[in-house]
Write a protein that holds these residues in place. Structure first.
Motif, PDB file in Angstrom:
ATOM      1  N   ALA A 115       0.819  -1.221   0.000  1.00 21.51           N
ATOM      2  CA  ALA A 115       0.000   0.000   0.000  1.00 21.51           C
ATOM      3  C   ALA A 115       0.851   1.269   0.000  1.00 21.51           C
ATOM      4  O   ALA A 115       0.551   2.212  -0.731  1.00 21.51           O
ATOM      5  CB  ALA A 115      -0.946  -0.003   1.200  1.00 21.51           C
ATOM      6  N   ALA A 116       1.901   1.302   0.783  1.00 17.15           N
ATOM      7  CA  ALA A 116       2.737   2.503   0.851  1.00 17.15           C
ATOM      8  C   ALA A 116       3.419   2.775  -0.494  1.00 17.15           C
ATOM      9  O   ALA A 116       3.471   3.919  -0.953  1.00 17.15           O
ATOM     10  CB  ALA A 116       3.773   2.364   1.961  1.00 17.15           C
ATOM     11  N   ALA A 117       3.920   1.723  -1.122  1.00 18.50           N
ATOM     12  CA  ALA A 117       4.582   1.890  -2.419  1.00 18.50           C
ATOM     13  C   ALA A 117       3.581   2.323  -3.485  1.00 18.50           C
ATOM     14  O   ALA A 117       3.900   3.166  -4.340  1.00 18.50           O
ATOM     15  CB  ALA A 117       5.263   0.584  -2.836  1.00 18.50           C
ATOM     16  N   MET A 118       2.372   1.794  -3.426  1.00 20.89           N
ATOM     17  CA  MET A 118       1.353   2.161  -4.410  1.00 20.89           C
ATOM     18  C   MET A 118       0.923   3.617  -4.224  1.00 20.89           C
ATOM     19  O   MET A 118       0.716   4.338  -5.189  1.00 20.89           O
ATOM     20  CB  MET A 118       0.166   1.207  -4.331  1.00 20.89           C
ATOM     21  N   LYS A 119       0.832   4.030  -2.973  1.00 20.77           N
ATOM     22  CA  LYS A 119       0.479   5.424  -2.715  1.00 20.77           C
ATOM     23  C   LYS A 119       1.600   6.352  -3.205  1.00 20.77           C
ATOM     24  O   LYS A 119       1.334   7.370  -3.849  1.00 20.77           O
ATOM     25  CB  LYS A 119       0.223   5.632  -1.219  1.00 20.77           C
ATOM     26  N   LYS A 120       2.842   5.976  -2.937  1.00 13.01           N
ATOM     27  CA  LYS A 120       3.987   6.777  -3.373  1.00 13.01           C
ATOM     28  C   LYS A 120       4.038   6.859  -4.904  1.00 13.01           C
ATOM     29  O   LYS A 120       4.371   7.899  -5.466  1.00 13.01           O
ATOM     30  CB  LYS A 120       5.290   6.183  -2.837  1.00 13.01           C
ATOM     31  N   ALA A 121       3.676   5.772  -5.577  1.00  8.19           N
ATOM     32  CA  ALA A 121       3.685   5.733  -7.046  1.00  8.19           C
ATOM     33  C   ALA A 121       2.443   6.391  -7.648  1.00  8.19           C
ATOM     34  O   ALA A 121       2.320   6.475  -8.860  1.00  8.19           O
ATOM     35  CB  ALA A 121       3.785   4.286  -7.525  1.00  8.19           C
ATOM     36  N   GLU A 122       1.536   6.850  -6.792  1.00  7.03           N
ATOM     37  CA  GLU A 122       0.306   7.520  -7.208  1.00  7.03           C
ATOM     38  C   GLU A 122      -0.535   6.641  -8.132  1.00  7.03           C
ATOM     39  O   GLU A 122      -0.990   7.048  -9.204  1.00  7.03           O
ATOM     40  CB  GLU A 122       0.610   8.862  -7.870  1.00  7.03           C
ATOM     41  N   ILE A 123      -0.737   5.408  -7.685  1.00  7.18           N
ATOM     42  CA  ILE A 123      -1.547   4.471  -8.452  1.00  7.18           C
ATOM     43  C   ILE A 123      -3.008   4.897  -8.377  1.00  7.18           C
ATOM     44  O   ILE A 123      -3.552   5.115  -7.298  1.00  7.18           O
ATOM     45  CB  ILE A 123      -1.352   3.025  -7.942  1.00  7.18           C
ATOM     46  N   TYR A 124      -3.636   5.000  -9.527  1.00  4.33           N
ATOM     47  CA  TYR A 124      -5.027   5.425  -9.636  1.00  4.33           C
ATOM     48  C   TYR A 124      -5.969   4.263  -9.317  1.00  4.33           C
ATOM     49  O   TYR A 124      -5.695   3.144  -9.734  1.00  4.33           O
ATOM     50  CB  TYR A 124      -5.310   5.923 -11.058  1.00  4.33           C
ATOM     51  N   PRO A 125      -7.083   4.514  -8.678  1.00  7.58           N
ATOM     52  CA  PRO A 125      -7.372   5.703  -7.880  1.00  7.58           C
ATOM     53  C   PRO A 125      -6.645   5.600  -6.558  1.00  7.58           C
ATOM     54  O   PRO A 125      -6.351   4.499  -6.101  1.00  7.58           O
ATOM     55  CB  PRO A 125      -8.891   5.645  -7.692  1.00  7.58           C
ATOM     56  N   GLU A 126      -6.360   6.687  -5.947  1.00  2.32           N
ATOM     57  CA  GLU A 126      -5.592   6.665  -4.706  1.00  2.32           C
ATOM     58  C   GLU A 126      -6.501   6.308  -3.537  1.00  2.32           C
ATOM     59  O   GLU A 126      -7.004   7.157  -2.824  1.00  2.32           O
ATOM     60  CB  GLU A 126      -4.902   8.015  -4.507  1.00  2.32           C
ATOM     61  N   PHE A 127      -6.711   4.989  -3.398  1.00  4.21           N
ATOM     62  CA  PHE A 127      -7.537   4.488  -2.298  1.00  4.21           C
ATOM     63  C   PHE A 127      -6.822   4.698  -0.968  1.00  4.21           C
ATOM     64  O   PHE A 127      -5.607   4.619  -0.886  1.00  4.21           O
ATOM     65  CB  PHE A 127      -7.803   2.980  -2.448  1.00  4.21           C
ATOM     66  N   GLU A 128      -7.595   4.911   0.054  1.00  7.63           N
ATOM     67  CA  GLU A 128      -7.024   5.002   1.393  1.00  7.63           C
ATOM     68  C   GLU A 128      -6.907   3.612   2.013  1.00  7.63           C
ATOM     69  O   GLU A 128      -6.158   3.398   2.939  1.00  7.63           O
ATOM     70  CB  GLU A 128      -7.906   5.893   2.278  1.00  7.63           C
ATOM     71  N   ARG A 129      -7.642   2.681   1.507  1.00  4.04           N
ATOM     72  CA  ARG A 129      -7.670   1.344   2.097  1.00  4.04           C
ATOM     73  C   ARG A 129      -7.508   0.266   1.026  1.00  4.04           C
ATOM     74  O   ARG A 129      -8.394  -0.541   0.794  1.00  4.04           O
ATOM     75  CB  ARG A 129      -8.946   1.128   2.883  1.00  4.04           C
ATOM     76  N   TRP A 130      -6.375   0.293   0.347  1.00  5.83           N
ATOM     77  CA  TRP A 130      -6.105  -0.670  -0.714  1.00  5.83           C
ATOM     78  C   TRP A 130      -6.297  -2.106  -0.245  1.00  5.83           C
ATOM     79  O   TRP A 130      -6.764  -2.944  -0.997  1.00  5.83           O
ATOM     80  CB  TRP A 130      -4.668  -0.507  -1.207  1.00  5.83           C
ATOM     81  N   GLU A 131      -5.913  -2.393   0.988  1.00  4.14           N
ATOM     82  CA  GLU A 131      -5.962  -3.770   1.485  1.00  4.14           C
ATOM     83  C   GLU A 131      -7.357  -4.362   1.384  1.00  4.14           C
ATOM     84  O   GLU A 131      -7.524  -5.563   1.220  1.00  4.14           O
ATOM     85  CB  GLU A 131      -5.482  -3.846   2.946  1.00  4.14           C
ATOM     86  N   GLU A 132      -8.378  -3.516   1.493  1.00  2.00           N
ATOM     87  CA  GLU A 132      -9.756  -3.993   1.446  1.00  2.00           C
ATOM     88  C   GLU A 132     -10.217  -4.258   0.014  1.00  2.00           C
ATOM     89  O   GLU A 132     -11.330  -4.743  -0.191  1.00  2.00           O
ATOM     90  CB  GLU A 132     -10.678  -2.967   2.112  1.00  2.00           C
ATOM     91  N   ASP A 133      -9.394  -3.966  -0.953  1.00  2.73           N
ATOM     92  CA  ASP A 133      -9.794  -4.102  -2.339  1.00  2.73           C
ATOM     93  C   ASP A 133      -9.194  -5.322  -3.029  1.00  2.73           C
ATOM     94  O   ASP A 133      -9.166  -5.393  -4.256  1.00  2.73           O
ATOM     95  CB  ASP A 133      -9.437  -2.826  -3.098  1.00  2.73           C
ATOM     96  N   LYS A 134      -8.753  -6.303  -2.268  1.00  3.63           N
ATOM     97  CA  LYS A 134      -8.161  -7.504  -2.858  1.00  3.63           C
ATOM     98  C   LYS A 134      -9.133  -8.184  -3.822  1.00  3.63           C
ATOM     99  O   LYS A 134      -8.758  -8.518  -4.942  1.00  3.63           O
ATOM    100  CB  LYS A 134      -7.741  -8.482  -1.760  1.00  3.63           C
ATOM    101  N   GLU A 135     -10.368  -8.398  -3.404  1.00  4.99           N
ATOM    102  CA  GLU A 135     -11.343  -9.070  -4.268  1.00  4.99           C
ATOM    103  C   GLU A 135     -11.583  -8.283  -5.547  1.00  4.99           C
ATOM    104  O   GLU A 135     -11.706  -8.849  -6.631  1.00  4.99           O
ATOM    105  CB  GLU A 135     -12.679  -9.256  -3.534  1.00  4.99           C
ATOM    106  N   TYR A 136     -11.690  -6.978  -5.408  1.00  7.77           N
ATOM    107  CA  TYR A 136     -11.933  -6.093  -6.546  1.00  7.77           C
ATOM    108  C   TYR A 136     -10.793  -6.214  -7.566  1.00  7.77           C
ATOM    109  O   TYR A 136     -11.025  -6.460  -8.751  1.00  7.77           O
ATOM    110  CB  TYR A 136     -12.064  -4.663  -6.013  1.00  7.77           C
TER     111      TYR A 136
END
Length: 163
Positions: A115-136
């Motif tokens: 999550a930290a690396a994805m936020k730093k890389a500005e991965i779209y969309p910038e979710f605050e809770r990437w971990e909860e999006d595994k299924e998605y």
């Protein structure tokens, strides 16, 4: 406004005709007739950038064949179809990408998650809770894999675009 990742299968003859007349791209992607070919289209919603990042380890680059799964290919002319021009993959690239994708399970993909690396890389969309999006993310990854398998088995080319 959302950035949605899209794919469209087409025959190599259809691709060659499109490359001869790149101005017809919007007719192919957005005409009512083209919308009837739902089995030839795939929408991966906003998961496209996360999937690209997890496959390639970078926000925008990568190496073939995995870069071709989301952001690869060559532009079809210069016409903006939403967020830049559509890009295309030849049937050989589709087959190579399909083979590479089949070697990666959803669990392997998700094991690359940071999550930290994805936020730093500005991965779209910038979710605050990437971990909860595994299924998605993994669900759309499986859809991409299946779409490539069908395209490769039929010898199809592919268009990739954001709108």
């Amino acid at each position: 406004m959302s950035m949605i990742g899209n794919y469209r299968r087409l025959t190599e003859a259809e691709l060659n005709a499109l490359l001869e007349e790149p101005g017809t791209i919007t007719e192919i992607l957005y005409s009512e007739e083209g919308q009837d070919d739902t089995d030839k289209q795939l929408d991966v919603d906003k998961a496209w950038h996360a999937i690209h990042y997890l496959l390639n380890g970078t926000a925008w680059d990568g190496k073939e064949p995995l870069v071709n799964a989301v952001l690869g290919g060559l532009p079809v002319g210069e016409e903006d179809v939403g967020y830049g021009p559509a890009r295309y993959l030849r049937p050989t690239q589709v087959a190579e990408t399909s083979k590479a994708l089949q070697a990666i399970s959803s669990e392997q993909l998700w094991s690359r998650f940071n999550a930290a690396a994805m936020k730093k890389a500005e991965i779209y969309p910038e979710f605050e809770r990437w971990e909860e999006d595994k299924e998605y993310i993994c669900g759309y990854f499986e859809n991409i894999k299946s779409f490539f398998v069908v395209a490769a088995s039929r010898g199809d080319a592919m268009l990739l675009y954001l709108n």
